[in-house]
Motif scaffolding. Structure first.
Motif, PDB file in Angstrom:
ATOM      1  N   ILE B  43       0.947  -1.075   0.131  1.00  0.00           N
ATOM      2  CA  ILE B  43      -0.034  -0.053  -0.067  1.00  0.00           C
ATOM      3  C   ILE B  43       1.184   1.191  -0.110  1.00  0.00           C
ATOM      4  O   ILE B  43       0.459   2.186  -0.786  1.00  0.00           O
ATOM      5  CB  ILE B  43      -0.969   0.113   1.156  1.00  0.00           C
ATOM      6  CG1 ILE B  43      -1.931  -1.287   1.264  1.00  0.00           C
ATOM      7  CG2 ILE B  43      -1.726   1.235   1.492  1.00  0.00           C
ATOM      8  CD1 ILE B  43      -2.575  -1.449   2.436  1.00  0.00           C
ATOM      9  N   LEU B  50       0.711   5.409  -7.662  1.00  0.00           N
ATOM     10  CA  LEU B  50      -0.571   5.682  -8.052  1.00  0.00           C
ATOM     11  C   LEU B  50      -1.548   6.922  -7.537  1.00  0.00           C
ATOM     12  O   LEU B  50      -2.233   7.350  -8.232  1.00  0.00           O
ATOM     13  CB  LEU B  50      -1.408   4.384  -7.730  1.00  0.00           C
ATOM     14  CG  LEU B  50      -1.172   3.177  -8.143  1.00  0.00           C
ATOM     15  CD1 LEU B  50      -1.701   1.948  -7.689  1.00  0.00           C
ATOM     16  CD2 LEU B  50      -1.018   2.963  -9.736  1.00  0.00           C
ATOM     17  N   LEU B  51      -1.026   7.409  -6.414  1.00  0.00           N
ATOM     18  CA  LEU B  51      -2.047   8.747  -5.910  1.00  0.00           C
ATOM     19  C   LEU B  51      -1.856   9.902  -6.713  1.00  0.00           C
ATOM     20  O   LEU B  51      -0.760   9.959  -7.395  1.00  0.00           O
ATOM     21  CB  LEU B  51      -1.741   8.563  -4.430  1.00  0.00           C
ATOM     22  CG  LEU B  51      -2.459   7.736  -3.739  1.00  0.00           C
ATOM     23  CD1 LEU B  51      -2.214   7.970  -2.086  1.00  0.00           C
ATOM     24  CD2 LEU B  51      -4.006   7.432  -3.842  1.00  0.00           C
ATOM     25  N   VAL B 402      -3.358  -1.778  10.059  1.00  0.00           N
ATOM     26  CA  VAL B 402      -3.142  -1.860   8.438  1.00  0.00           C
ATOM     27  C   VAL B 402      -3.815  -0.820   8.183  1.00  0.00           C
ATOM     28  O   VAL B 402      -3.390   0.131   7.424  1.00  0.00           O
ATOM     29  CB  VAL B 402      -3.615  -2.956   7.894  1.00  0.00           C
ATOM     30  CG1 VAL B 402      -3.308  -2.952   6.368  1.00  0.00           C
ATOM     31  CG2 VAL B 402      -2.496  -4.187   8.050  1.00  0.00           C
ATOM     32  N   LEU B 403      -5.342  -0.657   8.578  1.00  0.00           N
ATOM     33  CA  LEU B 403      -5.975   0.665   8.120  1.00  0.00           C
ATOM     34  C   LEU B 403      -5.505   1.775   8.654  1.00  0.00           C
ATOM     35  O   LEU B 403      -5.607   2.828   7.914  1.00  0.00           O
ATOM     36  CB  LEU B 403      -7.528   0.743   8.724  1.00  0.00           C
ATOM     37  CG  LEU B 403      -8.387  -0.305   7.728  1.00  0.00           C
ATOM     38  CD1 LEU B 403      -9.839  -0.347   8.485  1.00  0.00           C
ATOM     39  CD2 LEU B 403      -8.552   0.616   6.163  1.00  0.00           C
ATOM     40  N   VAL B 406      -2.881   2.900   6.283  1.00  0.00           N
ATOM     41  CA  VAL B 406      -3.431   3.225   5.049  1.00  0.00           C
ATOM     42  C   VAL B 406      -3.328   4.780   5.265  1.00  0.00           C
ATOM     43  O   VAL B 406      -3.355   5.486   4.406  1.00  0.00           O
ATOM     44  CB  VAL B 406      -4.575   2.495   4.465  1.00  0.00           C
ATOM     45  CG1 VAL B 406      -5.210   3.068   3.262  1.00  0.00           C
ATOM     46  CG2 VAL B 406      -4.080   1.050   4.193  1.00  0.00           C
ATOM     47  N   MET B 407      -4.384   5.165   6.282  1.00  0.00           N
ATOM     48  CA  MET B 407      -4.929   6.542   6.357  1.00  0.00           C
ATOM     49  C   MET B 407      -3.608   7.462   6.623  1.00  0.00           C
ATOM     50  O   MET B 407      -3.487   8.586   6.017  1.00  0.00           O
ATOM     51  CB  MET B 407      -5.932   6.660   7.277  1.00  0.00           C
ATOM     52  CG  MET B 407      -7.179   6.020   7.077  1.00  0.00           C
ATOM     53  SD  MET B 407      -8.509   6.058   8.398  1.00  0.00           S
ATOM     54  CE  MET B 407      -8.615   7.838   8.430  1.00  0.00           C
ATOM     55  N   ILE B 410      -1.864   7.923   3.074  1.00  0.00           N
ATOM     56  CA  ILE B 410      -2.670   8.716   2.040  1.00  0.00           C
ATOM     57  C   ILE B 410      -2.430  10.402   2.638  1.00  0.00           C
ATOM     58  O   ILE B 410      -2.386  11.161   1.979  1.00  0.00           O
ATOM     59  CB  ILE B 410      -4.087   8.219   2.121  1.00  0.00           C
ATOM     60  CG1 ILE B 410      -4.238   6.965   1.263  1.00  0.00           C
ATOM     61  CG2 ILE B 410      -4.978   9.355   1.495  1.00  0.00           C
ATOM     62  CD1 ILE B 410      -5.630   6.510   1.303  1.00  0.00           C
TER      63      ILE B 410
END
Lengths: 140, 450
Positions: B43, B50-51, B402-403, B406-407, B410
């Motif tokens: 990620i 990708l972002l 993991v979440l 990810v946050m 980003i």
């Protein structure tokens, strides 16, 4: 709002991956240990069908605990546990989580028998010595 | 299942010697550590490639306004006063148990403070935003004091010094986590009473001196609730409207101030220390060391918080060096991206405690003075350990870590492409990505070894 959509797509993707894989991970485990641990047996069954169970012995002498109190004792969910504690001083033995407490007299021995029906890790300790940890009971 | 809960009252000085509740989670499996770590890596670098290349978050300017009727309801004095009264009522209930109830293991004070209040603040703030600001009984009492003194509550005797920033919150959160994780007899009512009496008078006095703005960033619990609340879907836009917004815009809206890094690192470090303190390594250290458990615990807790501050500072210093032409330091610029990681740690470590000991709190609440009452009809219930299985807990733990990662990634990515010139934006993000991967893998390893 495009940023939001993109970000939520990434989060959603991550979520999906994580759920799948975390599920796989725990699946591997339960197949390894061979028994389903999802629902513990009812409390009424204080005598487990497999009569063997697990025997754990602890000795407290001069404030020292043997064997080494940092050990972990693993049992299966539902197992019958027989814990025997011998102490040179009067003390109180406490199995956390199960909230079982029993006194042991000076120079005496106490045996606590119970069904390990709550999965998790539980500290077993003596109240009159410091640090009081006797061992960690691991129920899985 | 735990039949003796209500009957096991005794002089409870050592009952909770190792913290609240007797049950700890099973370690997660090694395959879950691997999966979580690989997901975090993929990620992270996926995000890099990708972002978006130009910043898309609009922070406090973003969000979809709620219908006027709902906004009026949420902002109405009726609701505000209702929440204030609820805060006073709940605090009063715990205070009665703490001051009038006996110091027994069946006194609900400790479970209410450490589980319902402290852990419960996280899901409540994630859902509704800075809830403690609405409930905080000290704020309400300060309001009453101001009425008596006939002063405006937001005007103190002195202006609130700007450079204080979040430092008082960092200090008060550190003191509370020390109480929760290290202090001797921390689950007994005399210790909890002493802590909260001091807390109450320090913050009330400070608010009288500096005005009610003191609470915004200086009351540890309000700051905690507000920081976590930045991830809530409910937010206030910079034009004053109540809006629904993405958690990324919520985090982006956080205004850095001095002491903010320390505050977030206290949360991250203390949770990590709590996980580490139940590992075999640490247990062996405490049983064989000549130092007292309190000294070792203080060193351990302070060490983890310091490690979080140092690693974060190094990463942002490197980011500034690699990402900007001016090579300026960027201490506060990325701290909002650490908040979801800290929240992930908290959920991973305390989710099952909240589910199980939360039940315990409701059971004990029926008999606050330990007189054999059954006020709410819950006194004879036992904790139901079957509501969530051990494998569900493990999945929630890995997901939370993991979440959170990810946050964090980003949020940091968007900030980096805003701050850094395009050519350096990728290089500038690398130190933060490395930092986040370390925190995430570290968090998974703590769950694995505990």
């Amino acid at each position: 709002m495009r940023s939001f959509r993109l970000a939520s797509a990434v989060v959603g993707l991550a979520l999906g991956v994580a759920i799948t894989l975390a599920g796989c991970g725990s699946g591997d485990d339960s197949s390894g240990s061979g028994t389903a641990t999802s629902s513990p047996p009812p409390t009424a069954a204080t005598t487990s069908p497999s009569a063997a169970g697990t025997t754990i012995d602890v000795t407290i002498a001069g404030g020292k605990v043997t064997p080494d109190p940092s050990r972990r004792v693993e049992v299966k969910t539902g197992d019958q546990v027989h814990l025997t504690v011998t102490s040179d001083t009067a003390d109180e033995i406490h199995i956390h989580g199960y909230d079982i407490e029993k006194e042991v007299s000076a120079g005496g021995t106490v045996t606590i028998a119970f069904a390990a029906d709550i999965p998790g890790q539980f500290e077993v300790e003596a109240h009159e010595i410091s640090p009081g940890l006797l061992f960690t009971l691991v129920v899985k | 299942m735990v039949g003796q809960l209500a009957g096991s009252a005794h002089q409870g000085s050592t009952f909770f010697a190792h913290g609240i509740g007797g049950r700890q989670d099973l370690p997660i499996s090694f395959s879950q550590v691997l999966v979580g770590a690989v997901a975090a890596l993929v990620i992270s670098f996926g995000a890099l490639g990708l972002l978006w290349r130009t910043s898309r978050l609009r922070g406090a300017a973003a969000g979809r306004a709620l219908p006027p009727g709902i906004q009026r309801g949420l902002d109405s004095p009726t609701l505000r006063w209702g929440l204030r009264m609820l805060g006073l009522l709940l605090t009063g209930f715990v205070a009665v148990a703490a001051f009038l109830g006996p110091d027994l293991a069946t006194n609900p004070t400790a479970t209410w403070i450490y589980v319902l209040f402290w852990v419960g603040l996280v899901p409540a703030s994630l859902l509704f935003g800075p809830v403690w600001r609405q409930l905080n009984p000290i704020r309400t009492i300060h309001l009453g004091v101001s009425r008596l003194l006939q002063t405006a509550p937001d005007r103190g005797m002195l202006p609130l010094p700007r450079r204080l920033g979040y430092w008082p919150a960092a200090a008060s959160l550190f003191s509370f986590t020390w109480l929760e994780l290290v202090a001797p007899d921390r689950a007994t009512t005399p210790v909890i009473r002493l802590y909260f009496l001091v807390y109450f008078f320090v913050h009330l006095l400070a608010a009288v001196v500096y005005g009610s703005h003191w609470f915004d960033r200086c009351d540890g619990f309000e700051a905690y609730s507000s920081l976590i609340g930045h991830m809530s879907p409910l937010g206030r836009r910079n034009d004053g409207q109540l809006v629904l917004r993405s958690p990324f815009n919520g985090l982006d809206a956080l205004v850095p101030a001095s002491g903010l890094v320390a505050t977030v690192c206290v949360l991250l470090g203390s949770t990590a220390y709590d996980g580490f303190s139940s590992s075999a390594t640490w247990v062996r250290t405490t049983t064989s060391s000549s130092l007292s458990p309190e000294v070792l615990g203080t060193l351990g807790l302070a060490g983890f918080v310091a490690a979080a501050i140092v690693t974060y500072s190094i990463a942002t210093w490197l980011a500034g060096t690699l990402g900007t032409e001016s090579r300026r330091a960027l201490p506060g610029a990325f701290v909002h991206s650490i908040i979801p990681i800290a929240a992930g740690y908290v959920i991973a470590h305390y989710f099952s405690l909240f589910v199980f000991e939360g039940q315990h709190a409701l059971i004990l609440a029926s008999d606050p003075l330990v007189k054999g009452w059954n006020l709410f009809g819950t006194a004879h219930r036992a904790i139901d350990y079957t509501v969530i299985s051990a494998s569900t807990i493990a999945v929630v733990q890995v997901l939370a870590i993991v979440l959170g990662h990810v946050m964090g990634v980003i949020s940091a990515h968007d900030r980096a492409v805003r701050l850094f010139p395009p050519r350096q934006a990728v290089a500038g993000q690398l130190p933060l990505l490395a930092l986040m991967i370390c925190y995430t893998v570290g968090g998974l390893l703590l769950l694995f070894t505990s």
